[in-house]
Motif scaffolding. Structure first.
Motif, PDB file in Angstrom:
ATOM      1  N   ILE A  69       0.818  -1.211   0.000  1.00 28.21           N
ATOM      2  CA  ILE A  69       0.000   0.000   0.000  1.00 28.21           C
ATOM      3  C   ILE A  69       0.853   1.263   0.000  1.00 28.21           C
ATOM      4  N   THR A  70       1.959   1.271   0.719  1.00 25.19           N
ATOM      5  CA  THR A  70       2.777   2.497   0.794  1.00 25.19           C
ATOM      6  C   THR A  70       4.119   2.353   0.088  1.00 25.19           C
ATOM      7  N   ASN A  71       4.229   1.390  -0.824  1.00 21.29           N
ATOM      8  CA  ASN A  71       5.426   1.249  -1.652  1.00 21.29           C
ATOM      9  C   ASN A  71       6.703   0.939  -0.882  1.00 21.29           C
ATOM     10  N   LEU A  72       6.605   0.438   0.334  1.00 13.36           N
ATOM     11  CA  LEU A  72       7.811  -0.013   1.023  1.00 13.36           C
ATOM     12  C   LEU A  72       8.329  -1.255   0.308  1.00 13.36           C
ATOM     13  N   LEU A  73       9.643  -1.406   0.255  1.00  5.79           N
ATOM     14  CA  LEU A  73      10.222  -2.379  -0.655  1.00  5.79           C
ATOM     15  C   LEU A  73      10.405  -3.775  -0.075  1.00  5.79           C
ATOM     16  N   GLU A  74      10.209  -3.955   1.193  1.00  8.79           N
ATOM     17  CA  GLU A  74      10.440  -5.290   1.742  1.00  8.79           C
ATOM     18  C   GLU A  74       9.237  -5.745   2.550  1.00  8.79           C
ATOM     19  N   PRO A  75       8.778  -6.974   2.300  1.00  6.58           N
ATOM     20  CA  PRO A  75       9.274  -7.935   1.307  1.00  6.58           C
ATOM     21  C   PRO A  75       8.799  -7.573  -0.096  1.00  6.58           C
ATOM     22  N   HIS A  76       9.430  -8.133  -1.095  1.00  3.73           N
ATOM     23  CA  HIS A  76       9.053  -7.801  -2.466  1.00  3.73           C
ATOM     24  C   HIS A  76       9.381  -8.949  -3.399  1.00  3.73           C
ATOM     25  N   ALA A  77       8.818  -8.893  -4.601  1.00  2.00           N
ATOM     26  CA  ALA A  77       9.066  -9.932  -5.605  1.00  2.00           C
ATOM     27  C   ALA A  77      10.491  -9.836  -6.118  1.00  2.00           C
ATOM     28  N   ASN A  78      11.002 -10.955  -6.586  1.00  2.00           N
ATOM     29  CA  ASN A  78      12.353 -11.001  -7.135  1.00  2.00           C
ATOM     30  C   ASN A  78      12.302 -11.715  -8.479  1.00  2.00           C
ATOM     31  N   GLU A  79      12.819 -11.058  -9.515  1.00  2.00           N
ATOM     32  CA  GLU A  79      12.761 -11.614 -10.861  1.00  2.00           C
ATOM     33  C   GLU A  79      14.074 -12.265 -11.281  1.00  2.00           C
ATOM     34  N   ARG A  80      14.982 -12.460 -10.332  1.00  2.00           N
ATOM     35  CA  ARG A  80      16.308 -13.003 -10.694  1.00  2.00           C
ATOM     36  C   ARG A  80      16.456 -14.464 -10.287  1.00  2.00           C
ATOM     37  N   ASN A  81      15.333 -15.123 -10.052  1.00  2.00           N
ATOM     38  CA  ASN A  81      15.349 -16.543  -9.664  1.00  2.00           C
ATOM     39  C   ASN A  81      16.132 -16.777  -8.379  1.00  2.00           C
ATOM     40  N   GLU A  82      16.143 -15.797  -7.489  1.00  2.14           N
ATOM     41  CA  GLU A  82      16.778 -15.985  -6.194  1.00  2.14           C
ATOM     42  C   GLU A  82      15.799 -16.682  -5.248  1.00  2.14           C
ATOM     43  N   HIS A  83      16.306 -17.180  -4.143  1.00  2.00           N
ATOM     44  CA  HIS A  83      15.513 -17.973  -3.216  1.00  2.00           C
ATOM     45  C   HIS A  83      14.907 -17.080  -2.125  1.00  2.00           C
ATOM     46  N   TYR A  84      13.588 -17.048  -2.071  1.00  2.00           N
ATOM     47  CA  TYR A  84      12.924 -16.247  -1.048  1.00  2.00           C
ATOM     48  C   TYR A  84      13.272 -16.782   0.337  1.00  2.00           C
TER      49      TYR A  84
END
Length: 493
Positions: A352-367
């Motif tokens: 809602i307020t654009n805070l970055l964590e947690p967030h999606a990752n497009e580099r195939n890294e492990h959540y």
């Protein structure tokens, strides 16, 4: 047919490029052509297209050919701008919902075409690098629209109340499938077919298909009551809100425009607001939030009072928490996972307020495996449980000072054999949220230090780690190199 607007803009871009290449100001070009400076300015901004005699005059003054000026072919410096204009992407995205006029963007492009070209080229390169699709772009635009409005849309809430009044629906009582089915059939002339979809194994991932020509709604016989209620509520939304540019499958498999994506969201919002009425939910939440100790069973009882679908309930919370409790620092995540695999896919997110964590990752890294949403998903997949798995924790992010209280629920995926999905709702812990939700002060709540991905995580003693912190190590190497270089420069300056 190429639009006149596109032709005007391309002509203006070429005229401005040729003029600036010859170090001519608008004033200078006006002087040698006899055309007014304001008229030339409107041409370069794509607002006017000159007549043939004036094009001849411009070509002679700029020492170029008539054919070159009127050609729609752009050189390599302007080609990407031509591509994005011709792709109609500015037409596909309803810029007005962000308060932006298409003409404003065109003015920006015309004002500094080479800089805009460089910017567009950069975006294209990033998109290719991260395999971003047209669908990803549109969904990102939709998320931005939701976030800009705190994911609350008063006009749809009012339409739900208007619908309930018109059809004598008591919003204080939980709706039944028969309530909405009757409205679809009697009021909107629908035919409900529950057999067709199950005869096509290729469609086993679809819940419904709508055929507008005959108003036939094909619904999978595998749907449970909560899924069927949501499907019916969305169909009612399309009709009651007079939405014609829509998707015909659920969950969708393709779309033709951003309008369809936006309208799908609006219909889904209407459905959620109809199934979980705002006033009743807010009253129930206020009572629950006054509890001094978090009680999972009470939370589930609260949810099942409205719906059997945890996802529908969590999604609805993202509407009312920012509006009625002023809790805007929150996120929503949905994961998908196949049993036996060590891979978790983030399929939906909202901040809602654009805070970055947690967030999606497009580099195939492990959540991070310490996320409660990953943990519940792993638990239900490993043990093959039939009933949803609920859990909560306070997550402290190592990269920031942020802490979130996170609700999570994991369930079997009813339309993908061997797959499971989890959802999570995180609310930032602050003095404000603690004043609204009393049990945030419960010292017995589970706590966990978490990262975003293993590759970027600085937690050295993490037993749940499934990959080394390669990205973090690379960043530290660069920082060390920079530090040594600066020391050498200081020594020899």
């Amino acid at each position: 047919m190429i639009e006149e607007e596109y032709i005007r803009l391309i002509f203006g871009l070429k005229l401005k490029q040729i003029r600036t290449d010859k170090n001519l100001s608008l004033f200078g070009l006006a002087k040698i052509t006899g055309l007014s400076k304001s008229y030339l300015n409107e041409i370069e901004k794509g607002k006017k297209y000159p007549k043939r005699d004036k094009i001849v005059t411009l070509a002679e003054a700029l020492e170029t050919s008539y054919d070159n000026l009127v050609s729609l072919k752009l050189d390599k410096n302007l080609a990407p701008i031509g591509e994005i204009l011709q792709s109609r992407i500015l037409k596909e995205i309803p810029l007005d919902i962000f308060g932006i006029k298409e003409s404003d963007l065109i003015d920006i492009i015309a004002e500094a075409p080479l800089k805009v070209n460089a910017f567009i080229s950069t975006l294209f390169e990033i998109a290719k690098h991260y395999n971003l699709t047209r669908e990803s772009f549109f969904l990102a635009a939709l998320r931005s629209y939701q976030e800009a409005n705190n994911n609350y849309f008063e006009e749809i809430e009012l339409q739900v109340e208007k619908f309930a009044k018109a059809y004598s629906i008591d919003l204080s009582k939980r709706l039944k499938v028969s309530d909405l089915e009757e409205i679809l059939i009697e009021e909107y002339g629908y035919t409900i077919n529950n057999e067709e979809l199950t005869q096509h194994k290729e469609l086993n991932n679809l819940r419904s298909v709508f055929v507008p020509s005959s108003k036939t709604l094909l619904v999978s016989s595998e749907t449970d009551d909560s899924q069927r209620l949501f499907i019916y509520a969305k169909e009612i939304a399309y009709n009651f809100l007079n939405i014609t540019d829509r998707l015909y499958t659920f969950s969708w498999i393709k779309f033709d425009s951003f309008d369809q994506v936006l309208n799908n969201f609006m219909a889904s919002y209407f459905a959620g607001a109809l199934l979980i009425p705002r006033k009743e939910l807010v009253t129930a939440l206020k009572s629950f939030f006054e509890e001094k100790i978090y009680n999972s069973q009470k939370f589930q009882t609260l949810m099942y009072r409205f719906t059997d679908s945890p996802e529908t309930f969590f999604q609805r919370l993202t509407n009312v928490l920012p509006k009625d409790f002023n809790l805007k620092n929150l996120f929503f995540l949905r994961f998908s996972h196949k049993a036996g695999r060590d891979y978790y896919q983030l399929t939906k997110e909202l901040h809602i307020t654009n805070l970055l964590e947690p967030h999606a990752n497009e580099r195939n890294e492990h959540y991070c495996r310490r996320w409660v949403s990953i943990r519940t998903l792993g638990e239900i997949a490993q043990e093959g449980k039939e009933n949803p798995v609920f859990d909560t924790q306070i997550s402290s992010y190592v990269h920031t000072d942020n802490e979130y209280f996170v609700f999570s629920s994991a369930t079997k995926d009813p339309f993908r054999s061997g797959y499971y999905r989890s959802i999570a709702l995180g609310i930032m812990i602050s003095a404000h949220s603690q004043s609204k939700i009393t049990f945030f002060n419960d010292e017995k709540l589970k706590r966990s230090r978490v990262g975003v991905t293993c590759e970027t995580c600085a937690i050295a003693d993490c037993k749940e780690r499934v990959a080394p912190p390669r990205a973090l190590e690379r960043k530290e190497r660069f920082q060390l190199t920079d530090k040594v270089v600066e020391a050498i420069r200081e020594k020899y300056k």
